[in-house]
Design a protein around this motif. Structure first.
Motif, short mmCIF file in Angstrom:
data_model
loop_
_atom_site.label_atom_id
_atom_site.label_comp_id
_atom_site.label_asym_id
_atom_site.label_seq_id
_atom_site.Cartn_x
_atom_site.Cartn_y
_atom_site.Cartn_z
N VAL A 185 0.84 -1.19 0.00
CA VAL A 185 0.00 0.00 0.00
C VAL A 185 0.88 1.24 0.00
CG1 VAL A 185 -1.92 -1.12 1.22
CG2 VAL A 185 -0.11 0.03 2.54
N ASN A 186 0.26 2.38 -0.30
CA ASN A 186 0.98 3.65 -0.17
C ASN A 186 0.60 4.30 1.15
OD1 ASN A 186 -1.57 4.80 -0.57
ND2 ASN A 186 -1.19 5.28 -2.73
N GLY A 187 1.00 5.53 1.36
CA GLY A 187 0.75 6.19 2.63
C GLY A 187 -0.71 6.47 2.92
N ASP A 188 -1.57 6.42 1.89
CA ASP A 188 -3.01 6.57 2.08
C ASP A 188 -3.70 5.22 2.21
OD1 ASP A 188 -3.11 9.44 1.91
OD2 ASP A 188 -2.80 9.26 -0.25
N LEU A 189 -2.94 4.15 2.29
CA LEU A 189 -3.42 2.78 2.39
C LEU A 189 -4.11 2.29 1.13
CD1 LEU A 189 -2.55 1.62 5.08
CD2 LEU A 189 -3.29 3.98 5.45
N GLN A 190 -3.87 2.97 0.01
CA GLN A 190 -4.36 2.47 -1.27
C GLN A 190 -3.52 1.28 -1.71
OE1 GLN A 190 -3.90 6.52 -3.11
NE2 GLN A 190 -5.82 5.93 -4.15
N PRO A 219 -7.80 1.83 -8.32
CA PRO A 219 -8.88 2.73 -7.90
C PRO A 219 -9.92 2.04 -7.03
CG PRO A 219 -8.35 3.09 -10.21
CD PRO A 219 -7.59 1.86 -9.78
N GLY A 220 -10.13 2.61 -5.85
CA GLY A 220 -11.17 2.12 -4.97
C GLY A 220 -10.77 0.99 -4.04
N LEU A 221 -9.50 0.55 -4.06
CA LEU A 221 -9.09 -0.59 -3.24
C LEU A 221 -8.06 -0.17 -2.20
CD1 LEU A 221 -9.39 -3.61 -2.71
CD2 LEU A 221 -7.57 -4.02 -4.39
N TYR A 222 -8.34 -0.55 -0.94
CA TYR A 222 -7.48 -0.21 0.19
C TYR A 222 -7.21 -1.46 1.03
CZ TYR A 222 -9.03 4.54 -0.93
OH TYR A 222 -9.30 5.72 -1.59
N ALA A 223 -6.11 -1.45 1.76
CA ALA A 223 -5.80 -2.53 2.70
C ALA A 223 -5.29 -1.91 3.99
CB ALA A 223 -4.76 -3.49 2.13
N VAL A 224 -5.74 -2.44 5.13
CA VAL A 224 -5.40 -1.86 6.42
C VAL A 224 -5.07 -2.96 7.43
CG1 VAL A 224 -6.81 0.19 6.04
CG2 VAL A 224 -7.84 -1.81 7.11
N GLY A 225 -4.52 -2.55 8.56
CA GLY A 225 -4.19 -3.51 9.62
C GLY A 225 -3.18 -4.54 9.14
N ASN A 226 -3.33 -5.76 9.62
CA ASN A 226 -2.39 -6.82 9.25
C ASN A 226 -2.53 -7.26 7.80
OD1 ASN A 226 -1.06 -7.05 11.72
ND2 ASN A 226 -2.67 -8.34 12.57
N GLU A 227 -3.52 -6.72 7.10
CA GLU A 227 -3.65 -6.99 5.67
C GLU A 227 -2.61 -6.21 4.87
OE1 GLU A 227 -5.24 -9.60 4.21
OE2 GLU A 227 -7.23 -8.82 4.67
N ALA A 228 -2.17 -5.08 5.42
CA ALA A 228 -1.28 -4.18 4.69
C ALA A 228 0.16 -4.37 5.11
CB ALA A 228 -1.69 -2.73 4.95
N SER A 229 1.07 -4.02 4.22
CA SER A 229 2.49 -4.09 4.53
C SER A 229 3.06 -2.69 4.63
CB SER A 229 3.23 -4.87 3.44
OG SER A 229 3.20 -4.14 2.24
N GLY A 230 4.32 -2.61 5.03
CA GLY A 230 5.03 -1.34 5.00
C GLY A 230 5.52 -0.85 6.32
N ARG A 267 -8.68 4.24 9.93
CA ARG A 267 -9.23 5.60 9.91
C ARG A 267 -8.70 6.41 8.72
NH1 ARG A 267 -7.61 6.43 14.52
NH2 ARG A 267 -5.94 7.95 14.17
N VAL A 268 -7.39 6.32 8.46
CA VAL A 268 -6.79 7.07 7.36
C VAL A 268 -7.33 6.60 6.02
CG1 VAL A 268 -4.61 7.50 6.15
CG2 VAL A 268 -4.72 7.72 8.64
N ALA A 269 -7.48 5.29 5.86
CA ALA A 269 -8.03 4.77 4.60
C ALA A 269 -9.45 5.27 4.39
CB ALA A 269 -8.00 3.24 4.62
N ALA A 270 -10.26 5.24 5.45
CA ALA A 270 -11.64 5.69 5.33
C ALA A 270 -11.71 7.17 4.96
CB ALA A 270 -12.38 5.43 6.63
N ARG A 271 -10.84 7.96 5.54
CA ARG A 271 -10.85 9.39 5.21
C ARG A 271 -10.45 9.64 3.76
NH1 ARG A 271 -8.22 11.51 10.91
NH2 ARG A 271 -10.18 11.53 12.08
N HIS A 272 -9.56 8.80 3.25
CA HIS A 272 -9.20 8.96 1.84
C HIS A 272 -10.38 8.58 0.95
CE1 HIS A 272 -7.01 8.41 -1.99
NE2 HIS A 272 -6.18 9.31 -1.48
#
Length: 492
Positions: free
Chosen positions: A431-436, A446-457, A480-485
């Motif tokens: 993911v990037n810094g916006d969790l995209q 477009p439209g896809l995000y990953a958060v928590g233990n699903e995401a790397s970085g 929270r950051v992903a949702a705001r994006h």
């Protein structure tokens, strides 16, 4: 799949897949921001691995500012800059700096949000009191993670989030390279298509999927690892769905490993004894590390996992048994085994474990070595050399600190079978810094995000216990950051 060929049963602005801390934080933020939100949870209840969280990592929080500066060995509450540097340095700069910056900049807000919901923080501390490198970031909530998840669930419901339990997501639906929906199974096993403008993957990683652990991590070299608190739902669903639509991976092999007595729980007193900095040997009958590494369960887990077949024996004598029962543990394992906790059940557990064949006993060291399949004389010689190091207060092999050099002399003697125990996976979808979620060309899908233990970085190849509470802090902040994006993208 083209949207012209999809018939949707229901439509939302956002679908969140997974109902743990990251998923509920994302769903709540989005709903409070005016979006129509569905949360899909494949288990009968929400919570995920977050219900096992003991504390939340944060920097420059209101709780830290309101408390006295820690006096333990000159410690202090770390700044965001210190946190950023510690994450990057610990990962040998394999961490994604954009993701790390997201973490250190947003975790303090998590504490304020939780407090506004009624969560009370009883302490801001570290995980292991004898661990010299830990930062004071561990915000311990009253009731721990289970209570936090109850409060989050209630707030999600009150905010209007539609929560569907026993509803596993199966496929991401795409049109022209962008998310248009999710295919899932309802609680009766019927397929349904849910239309949406964005999806946040929050299904907890792949820590409970042995095939994926073997495929993606180095832990497969340890044939006899085991699982502890990770929910059975964390089987890599989100990663597989993301890969199907062009996502890429990063830091995929990071696994949170903790030492635990095989077939025992983390709160077991036998397991707690074996997790102390006592004498550890592998299946060759030899020491392999300075056992002080037990102060950091992540590093200790790595040490045990890399031993032949992941087999390690903690060797203790009767004096050590009595010491742990009467004086308490030398180190703590968070709230599983508290610092200086008296392991009053240890002797009874050892007797039962020996009777069941999952621990071993010998009246002499030679007899214990024979029970373990070692050459008795060679094993006794090794223990004698270790005892000599204890007497001299100097370990010439691994430089173990003198305060942890406890001799092994008084029979009967015991061997506790320690194993590398998987809690969760910590590396996954890039993911990037916006969790995209980004594709192989590092462009957002477009439209896809990953958060928590699903995401790397956030990590390199190992969970960073230098910053205790990292995983839980990341769960809430990233959701929270992903949702705001998503809100910003859909509403402008």
């Amino acid at each position: 799949m083209s949207d012209q060929n999809i018939s949707f049963d229901v439509d939302y602005d956002l679908v969140v897949i997974g109902g743990g801390g990251s998923g509920k934080s994302a769903a709540l933020t989005a709903a409070q921001g005016g979006l129509r939100v569905a949360l899909l949870e494949k288990m009968a209840e929400t919570g995920g691995s977050s219900i096992y969280a003991e504390g939340t990592g944060a920097f420059d929080s209101s709780e830290q500012k309101a408390r006295k500066v820690p006096e333990h060995e000159g410690k202090h509450f770390p700044t965001k800059e210190e946190g950023f540097r510690r994450y990057m340095d610990y990962s040998h700069h394999r961490a994604n700096p954009d993701v790390v910056r997201m973490q250190v900049e947003n975790t303090a807000e998590t504490i304020d949000i939780m407090k506004s919901m009624g969560i009370v923080y009883t302490d801001v501390t570290i995980y292991a009191y004898d661990q010299p490198l830990e930062l004071y970031t561990f915000h311990r909530p009253d009731g721990l993670g289970a209570h936090v998840q109850e409060v989050l669930l209630r707030n999600c419901i009150n905010a209007g989030v539609d929560i569907f339990t026993s509803t596993p997501a199966k496929k991401l639906l795409m049109s022209d390279g962008a998310i248009v929906g999710v295919q899932a199974l309802d609680s009766d096993g019927n397929t349904m298509n849910i239309g949406c403008k964005a999806v946040i993957l929050a299904s907890g990683g792949f820590g409970n999927n042995p095939d994926m652990v073997e495929k993606y991590s180095w832990l497969h070299r340890s044939a006899h690892y085991t699982y502890q608190s990770v929910p059975t739902a964390n089987t890599g669903d989100g990663l597989n769905m993301a890969l199907e639509v062009g996502a890429d991976t990063e830091s995929l092999g990071a696994i949170m490993i903790i030492p635990c007595a095989r077939s025992k729980t983390l709160t077991s007193h036998a397991s707690g004894a074996g997790s102390q900095p006592v004498l550890w040997v592998n299946k060759t009958g030899r020491r392999f590390a300075s056992e002080e590494v037990a102060m950091s369960f992540a590093d200790a887990g790595n040490n045990i996992a890399k031993q032949p077949e992941g087999v390690v024996y903690a060797i203790i004598d009767t004096d050590t048994v009595n010491h742990l029962m009467e004086n308490g543990s030398d180190i703590g394992l968070g709230d599983f085994i508290e610092f200086h906790q008296k392991l009053t059940l240890l002797q009874a557990e050892l007797d039962q474990d020996v009777a069941e064949g999952i621990a071993w006993k010998g009246d002499t060291i030679e007899a214990l070595g024979k029970e373990l399949g070692f050459d008795p004389t060679t094993f006794a010689t090794m223990v004698a050399e270790y005892n000599d190091a204890c007497d001299k207060g100097h370990d010439p092999l691994f430089y173990k600190p003198a305060k942890f050099l406890r001799s092994v002399r008084k029979g009967p003697f015991y061997a506790i079978n320690m194993a590398p125990s998987v809690l969760v996976s910590d590396g996954g979808i890039r993911v990037n810094g916006d969790l995209q979620v980004t594709n192989k060309d590092y462009q957002p899908i477009p439209g896809l995000y990953a958060v928590g233990n699903e995401a790397s970085g956030l990590y390199g190849d190992t969970y960073n216990l230098d910053v205790p509470g990292s995983a839980n802090g990341f769960a809430h902040a990233s959701g929270r950051v992903a949702a705001r994006h998503v809100i910003k993208t859909l509403k402008g």
